[in-house]
Write an enzyme that holds these catalytic residues in place. Structure first.
Site, PDB file in Angstrom:
ATOM      1  N   CYS A  71     -18.462  13.244  -6.728  1.00 22.58           N
ATOM      2  CA  CYS A  71     -18.873  12.392  -5.486  1.00 22.58           C
ATOM      3  C   CYS A  71     -18.675  13.455  -4.184  1.00 22.58           C
ATOM      4  CB  CYS A  71     -17.893  11.273  -5.293  1.00 22.58           C
ATOM      5  SG  CYS A  71     -16.217  11.638  -4.794  1.00 22.58           S
ATOM      6  N   CYS A 131     -15.130  14.484  -3.401  1.00 21.74           N
ATOM      7  CA  CYS A 131     -14.279  15.491  -3.755  1.00 21.74           C
ATOM      8  C   CYS A 131     -14.833  16.982  -3.610  1.00 21.74           C
ATOM      9  CB  CYS A 131     -14.419  14.849  -5.527  1.00 21.74           C
ATOM     10  SG  CYS A 131     -13.288  13.794  -5.739  1.00 21.74           S
ATOM     11  N   ASP A 156      44.747  -9.836  -8.155  1.00 22.70           N
ATOM     12  CA  ASP A 156      44.546 -10.824  -9.322  1.00 22.70           C
ATOM     13  C   ASP A 156      44.067 -12.017  -9.077  1.00 22.70           C
ATOM     14  OD1 ASP A 156      47.453  -9.323 -10.910  1.00 22.70           O
ATOM     15  OD2 ASP A 156      45.114  -8.553 -10.992  1.00 22.70           O
TER      16      ASP A 156
END
Lengths: 180, 496
Positions: free
Chosen positions: B21, B24, B311
């Site tokens: 394309c 690209c 605790d």
């Protein structure tokens, strides 16, 4: 948590009462009256101690020395444990000896593990001052700390007696001696 | 202005004939400014034709070789649709719809896109082809001269995303939109690399396939040109279909909320206490605080941490203990300080077991201050102590004068099942006594971080030495413990 000033016995549950369950093994290794008391913590750790009825704890007995050298090759003092998973610990079976107690009257007593598991530590305080064992057998005078396998934490007490069962054994003994 | 020059003609022609394309083609010709890529596809195709001075029919003819098929503009050998429909406005709109539907609050975003690894192989093939062609013109083409697919893709899509969602794209943004592409048809394109460069493809436990982008890139860098060309068609074959969108995900980076908590219950664990699926005690400090935050921030989950902990049966008084909560993947992140204050009030109103103060948003880095406190800073405590022997006021006075008492604590029996066996040297900096009666007194202590207070009082079978019992020559036990202060000056105190 008020204590009545007149009574000698405190109402406050002790450290042992709060965190531990007491299990007993009478006549360990067939030796008459050599009773052991295993304190099992809610987190499954076991503290090995002598029961009140053990000969060493009777009045008049003096301890000459205590040794953790249970055989030529094995000393419980050499036990080294590392990491969270306690690698390197000596593995104990029910009959494994923990220490030898030598009394001034020539008598010799062997303390056994009574539970299967990894040896965490032995009490070095009683080596230096054996009288602690007789003064505070359930706390400062403990013999050893053992960590059972997680899978076995419930089953280890199967061969042991509850407090109540132990008290019955004591009663039977007294009756046996009085009748004979 | 059309970005290609005379020099690029041969390459452009060649690439077009293989079905590449226009965008690209620009990439392989090193066009590194954004504008050309953003032009509409049809326009680019027209301009390209003009540039190559070929008739439209001829163009079609070229593209029809190999076997003639109906020309679909989307079909191309190289970027399998990525620089075509997948960077157009319609696709962006589709992604944005999903982003909006996800319900996240954001003022910027970072966009991340992932392409199928086999694409690198096709790129490599195209590059070799172009390199060869340029070689004929005595021109060289390094790999770095080519514009990367991802770069070009982002040049085109970033402004489109920005426009559609109304926020800027910012690489540092905590809000991430990620799109993953896959092309099942060509998945095996990269498998030949494993035979030639086996050491690049080590199976990792959590990866489904060994053919990751990294591994494929590594192999492509290693493989010799001749070997590559033997195994992979150059130019690459035309695929039958474009790639598919595997996933479109949004996620927001974690945000952190810090504060200090007070604990007023003697029956509340820090974290949920569940054994064998059964909850042993109702609720927990972390849940009482975090559940509200989880809801308001609309987060997926949380991680609670604090500067030490106490605790179940210990209260935390004074200024409270610093804590920080990491809220994972929060959907709502913007709050005014007023809103945070209201949130704090809400938490405080919902329970009398805990109270929270200084609630504020903090950065991840700030958490370090809190953990520093755990190991380095001092703490003060208040304990109610019982003794077996009857005591008088004078029997406890000497404790007030003891400063910086060194103690050795073996790992307490009560935690020995989950902690390594060790001896810890600790310091009791100072103590202050308050006589209660013959068998009780209160002890305030200031200690080094990491000191086990309960064991210091009762001695833990003589495994903490010295201890209150040994110092006083009695059997001592602890009935109540409170944390009076945690001496860490973080997070910053807020007014009100």
């Amino acid at each position: 948590m008020a204590t009545e000033p007149e009574t000698a016995e405190p109402v406050v549950p002790s450290l042992v009462d709060r965190y531990f369950t007491r299990w007993y093994k009478p006549d360990v290794k067939g030796k008459f009256c050599e009773d052991h008391c295993i304190l099992q913590h809610s987190n499954r750790i076991c503290v090995i101690t002598l029961a009140e009825s053990h000969p060493v704890l009777q009045s008049g007995k003096t301890i000459k020395s205590i040794s953790y050298q249970i055989s030529t090759n094995c000393s419980r003092l050499q036990n080294k444990v590392s990491g969270k998973f306690k690698r390197g610990a000596q593995f104990l079976t029910e009959l494994a000896p923990l220490c030898k107690i030598y009394c001034s009257d020539g008598e010799e007593y062997t303390v056994s593990s009574c539970v299967r598991g990894r040896l965490m530590e032995v009490n070095e305080n009683i080596l230096h001052k054996p009288s602690i064992l007789q003064e505070k057998p359930s706390t400062e005078g403990y013999i050893a700390v053992v960590l059972p396998k997680f899978e076995e934490s419930k089953s280890i007490t199967e061969g042991l007696l509850t407090q109540k069962q132990y008290e019955e054994v004591i009663v039977k003994r007294i009756n046996a001696t009085t009748t004979s | 202005m059309f970005p290609l020059t005379e020099e690029n003609k041969h390459v452009a022609q060649l690439l077009l004939s293989t079905g590449t394309c226009p965008r690209c083609i620009f990439r392989f010709c090193g066009v590194d400014f954004h504008a050309p890529y953003k032009l509409p596809y049809k326009e680019l195709l027209n301009e390209l034709q003009k540039f190559l001075e070929t008739e439209k029919d001829e163009l079609i003819l070229e593209v029809m070789n190999p076997p003639p098929k109906k020309i679909r503009l989307q079909e191309l050998a190289d970027s399998i649709g990525i620089l075509q429909e997948f960077c157009e406005k319609d696709f962006v709109k589709k992604v944005c719809q999903k982003v909006e539907a996800s319900g996240f609050e954001f003022t910027s975003l970072v966009f991340s896109v992932s392409f199928p690894p086999q694409l690198s192989v096709r790129e490599h093939a195209a590059w070799l082809l172009v390199k060869q062609e340029m070689g004929k013109q005595s021109l060289s083409l390094g790999r770095d001269d080519i514009v990367q697919l991802k770069e070009a893709y982002k040049w085109i899509t970033h402004p489109l995303f920005s426009e559609e969602l109304g926020v800027p794209i910012d690489g540092k943004s905590l809000f991430e939109v990620s799109v993953v592409f896959a092309h099942p048809e060509t998945v095996e394109d990269c498998h030949f690399l494993a035979a030639i460069c086996p050491d690049c493809f080590k199976p990792a436990k959590n990866k489904q396939s060994v053919f990751t982008r990294m591994a494929v890139m590594k192999a492509l860098n290693k493989i010799k040109e001749e070997d590559f060309l033997k195994q992979f068609p150059c130019p690459p074959n035309s695929p039958k279909a474009v790639c598919t969108v595997l996933e479109i995900e949004c996620a927001h980076g974690a945000v952190f909320v810090a504060g200090r908590y007070n604990k007023y219950s003697r029956n509340l664990p820090q974290t949920p206490w569940i054994i064998d699926g059964e909850r042993k005690l109702e609720s927990s400090v972390e849940e009482l605080i975090s559940d509200h935050l989880l809801a308001v921030f609309k987060a997926e989950s949380f991680n609670f941490s604090s500067s030490g902990r106490e605790d179940v049966d210990v209260r935390t008084l004074g200024n409270g203990r610093p804590f920080a909560i990491e809220l994972v993947n929060p959907h709502r992140v913007h709050f005014t300080s007023q809103e945070i204050k209201e949130l704090q009030q809400k938490i405080n109103n919902s329970s009398n077991k805990i109270q929270v103060r200084d609630l504020q948003l903090v950065t991840r880095e700030a958490i370090g201050h809190m953990k520093e406190g755990e190991e380095e800073k001092t703490k003060t405590y208040s304990a109610l102590i019982w003794t077996d022997k009857a005591i008088q006021k004078k029997d406890i006075e000497f404790l007030n004068d003891i400063k910086d008492l060194k103690i050795d604590q073996k790992t307490p029996l009560r935690v020995l099942h989950r902690r390594p066996l060790a001896v810890r040297a600790r310091v009791i900096h100072s103590m202050e006594t308050q006589y209660v009666d013959e068998h009780h007194f209160r002890l305030r202590l200031k200690t080094q971080a990491g000191t086990y207070i309960k064991e210091f009082v009762h001695g833990d079978f003589g495994r903490t030495k010295p201890n209150i019992g040994s110092l006083m020559n009695v059997t001592a036990d602890i009935l109540e413990l409170d944390v009076e202060s945690v001496d860490v000056d973080w997070p910053p105190a807020l007014d009100d």
